[in-house]
Scaffold this motif. Structure first.
Motif, PDB file in Angstrom:
ATOM      1  N   GLU A 226      50.426  41.788  50.287  1.00 13.56           N
ATOM      2  CA  GLU A 226      49.745  43.065  50.075  1.00 13.56           C
ATOM      3  C   GLU A 226      48.556  43.217  51.009  1.00 13.56           C
ATOM      4  OE1 GLU A 226      48.799  43.110  45.950  1.00 13.56           O
ATOM      5  OE2 GLU A 226      50.826  43.726  45.326  1.00 13.56           O
ATOM      6  N   GLY A 229      49.856  43.786  54.505  1.00 12.65           N
ATOM      7  CA  GLY A 229      50.432  45.131  54.565  1.00 12.65           C
ATOM      8  C   GLY A 229      49.379  46.220  54.625  1.00 12.65           C
ATOM      9  N   THR A 246      62.321  42.820  53.119  1.00 11.25           N
ATOM     10  CA  THR A 246      60.883  42.793  53.342  1.00 11.25           C
ATOM     11  C   THR A 246      60.309  44.207  53.354  1.00 11.25           C
ATOM     12  OG1 THR A 246      61.217  42.798  55.732  1.00 11.25           O
ATOM     13  CG2 THR A 246      61.015  40.657  54.658  1.00 11.25           C
ATOM     14  N   SER A 247      59.024  44.280  53.109  1.00  7.84           N
ATOM     15  CA  SER A 247      58.335  45.571  53.082  1.00  7.84           C
ATOM     16  C   SER A 247      58.209  46.149  54.486  1.00  7.84           C
ATOM     17  CB  SER A 247      56.942  45.389  52.467  1.00  7.84           C
ATOM     18  OG  SER A 247      56.152  46.530  52.668  1.00  7.84           O
ATOM     19  N   ALA A 249      55.592  47.561  55.388  1.00  5.15           N
ATOM     20  CA  ALA A 249      54.160  47.528  55.689  1.00  5.15           C
ATOM     21  C   ALA A 249      53.768  46.346  56.567  1.00  5.15           C
ATOM     22  CB  ALA A 249      53.349  47.498  54.394  1.00  5.15           C
TER      23      ALA A 249
END
Length: 293
Positions: A226, A229, A246-247, A249
């Motif tokens: 987080e 990101g 995966t994100s 971000a």
């Protein structure tokens, strides 16, 4: 001296208190106190130092604790050898696991197969940072642990190899590169996750004589993801620890030069492990990569 006294001694040392030990052992606090007092009288030494309502191991208690844990481990092996002669229908297996690689990628598939093969074995799983698992092995709190290899002090069994990768915000300039050097990662605030491979990351920078700008330390990989990101910093993590998919971000990039990582199982001494532990190791090693990865 009895095994019960040694078990109480080990639990009191681990919980650092008679009340917590009594709760874990499901006996009265007076029963715990009596067992420790009787053991101290028999040995002729004080195993604990008691000050202002708190207890700590004495010097001799610290030296004797590993011996007591070893004896308890051998007693459990003896019991399970007997169970094994009856088809291993009973017994206990204590596992130490760390981070997403072990707890999410490896352990579930192994446990599913183990439960099917040995439904009578009671399994306990403790989770913590990788260095905590090593400590649990040394204390014999667990029978087998997932560790980052190599670990020369233990007998070990490789299970998985992946690589360490740079974790970058998706819009970071380094995200345009095919690979990233440690020196380039020293230019931004660094997020150090202590959930799995903190020791590897620290050794990497130390060996390169570089000092990352550690601004954040996290205990969970999710917090690291987080932060990266959001653009709060960059990081280095094990590739197999990343969630799929995966994100958007953040992105991952290989390190330059590449850094491999091996994860496996470890025991204190393979010559005296219990049948339940040996069966777990053999099953884990026999699973196809796509089943345990």
């Amino acid at each position: 001296m009895t095994l019960t006294q040694l078990e109480i001694f080990a639990v009191v040392a681990a919980r650092k208190g008679f009340t917590l030990a009594a709760a874990q052992l499901k006996i009265s606090q007076s029963g715990v106190s009596h067992a420790i007092r009787a053991l101290e009288q028999e040995l002729g030494v004080a195993l604990f130092e008691r000050q202002q309502g708190q207890i700590e191991l004495s010097d001799i208690g610290s030296r004797l604790l590993p011996r007591a844990q070893a004896m308890l481990g051998l007693a459990e092996t003896l019991r399970q050898e007997a169970h094994d002669a009856r088809g291993m229908k009973q017994g206990t297996l204590r596992i130490g696991s760390f981070g997403p690689t072990a707890s999410v990628r490896l352990l579930p598939a192994i446990l599913a197969a183990y439960r099917q093969a040995y439904p009578g074995i009671e399994v306990h799983v403790d989770e913590g940072p990788d260095r905590q698992v090593l400590h649990w092995l040394q204390e014999r709190r667990i029978d087998v642990g997932f560790v980052v290899l190599p670990e020369e002090q233990f007998d070990s069994y490789p299970l998985l190899e992946d690589q360490m990768v740079a974790l970058l915000p998706a819009d970071h300039a380094l995200a345009q590169l095919a690979s990233v050097t440690l020196k380039q990662l020293c230019l931004d605030p660094f997020v150090l996750t202590e959930a799995g491979s903190a020791e590897i990351v620290s050794r990497l920078f130390l060996a390169a004589r570089l000092q990352p700008r550690v601004r954040y330390r996290t205990s969970q990989l999710l917090s690291t993801l987080e932060m990266v990101g959001r653009g709060d910093g960059v990081s280095i993590v094990a590739q197999s620890s990343l969630p799929l998919p995966t994100s958007l971000a953040y992105v991952q990039r290989p390190l330059d030069p590449p850094v491999k990582r091996r994860v496996g199982l470890a025991v204190v001494d393979e010559r005296i492990i219990s049948p339940a532990t040996r069966a777990f190791i053999e099953l884990a090693r026999s699973l196809p990569r796509n089943a345990a990865d």
